[in-house]
Design a protein around this motif. Sequence first.
Motif, PDB file in Angstrom:
ATOM      1  N   GLN A 114      65.453  47.111-170.112  1.00  0.00           N
ATOM      2  CA  GLN A 114      64.667  47.319-168.887  1.00  0.00           C
ATOM      3  C   GLN A 114      64.116  45.985-168.372  1.00  0.00           C
ATOM      4  O   GLN A 114      64.184  45.697-167.180  1.00  0.00           O
ATOM      5  N   ILE A 115      63.588  45.169-169.273  1.00  0.00           N
ATOM      6  CA  ILE A 115      63.026  43.873-168.887  1.00  0.00           C
ATOM      7  C   ILE A 115      64.124  42.957-168.343  1.00  0.00           C
ATOM      8  O   ILE A 115      63.953  42.308-167.307  1.00  0.00           O
ATOM      9  N   LEU A 116      65.261  42.895-169.030  1.00  0.00           N
ATOM     10  CA  LEU A 116      66.358  42.050-168.565  1.00  0.00           C
ATOM     11  C   LEU A 116      66.879  42.511-167.209  1.00  0.00           C
ATOM     12  O   LEU A 116      67.176  41.683-166.332  1.00  0.00           O
ATOM     13  N   GLY A 161      66.884  41.548-161.154  1.00  0.00           N
ATOM     14  CA  GLY A 161      66.702  42.236-159.888  1.00  0.00           C
ATOM     15  C   GLY A 161      67.266  43.639-159.847  1.00  0.00           C
ATOM     16  O   GLY A 161      67.372  44.232-158.773  1.00  0.00           O
ATOM     17  N   SER A 162      67.624  44.183-160.992  1.00  0.00           N
ATOM     18  CA  SER A 162      68.150  45.547-161.046  1.00  0.00           C
ATOM     19  C   SER A 162      67.010  46.543-161.228  1.00  0.00           C
ATOM     20  O   SER A 162      65.852  46.173-161.370  1.00  0.00           O
ATOM     21  N   THR A 163      67.370  47.788-161.276  1.00  0.00           N
ATOM     22  CA  THR A 163      66.396  48.860-161.417  1.00  0.00           C
ATOM     23  C   THR A 163      65.608  48.717-162.710  1.00  0.00           C
ATOM     24  O   THR A 163      66.159  48.429-163.762  1.00  0.00           O
ATOM     25  N   PHE A 164      64.303  48.952-162.589  1.00  0.00           N
ATOM     26  CA  PHE A 164      63.398  48.954-163.740  1.00  0.00           C
ATOM     27  C   PHE A 164      62.713  50.305-163.746  1.00  0.00           C
ATOM     28  O   PHE A 164      62.245  50.778-162.709  1.00  0.00           O
TER      29      PHE A 164
END
Length: 129
Positions: free
Chosen positions: A11-13, A18-21
């Motif tokens: 999730q952090i990466l 800039g992807s979904t978190f």
Amino acid sequence: MASLTQYLEDQILNWLKGSTFASAPTNVYVDLLDGSGNSILSTITGSANRQSITFGTITTDGTGRIMANSTDITFTASAVGGATAVSASVHDAQTGGNELARETLASSKTISAADEVKFSAGNLTFKMD
């Protein structure tokens, strides 16, 4: 320092690129684990329900950022059976959900019938270096 799970690391990466978190969890919950990493809650309490954690302010302890539980976390007295807690894990749901972090306890705790397990306020800490 608690070890973040692959789920939370991913999730952090993803956030960094800039992807979904995932949305922040409304509550987080603690589970007690045996030496194989399995929950012992059903064995000691008769329920798989984890206990809610309320964290206090994030502070600096000289070597990193740290937060701790601001209220006591109590697992009711064992009425079902005994087990040994070796580590604790944090999840985003009371049952099911995603494991977020895991840490080995400073010392394992053998839980017998009628024993209560309690993390007093300030004793369940998470630190990031």
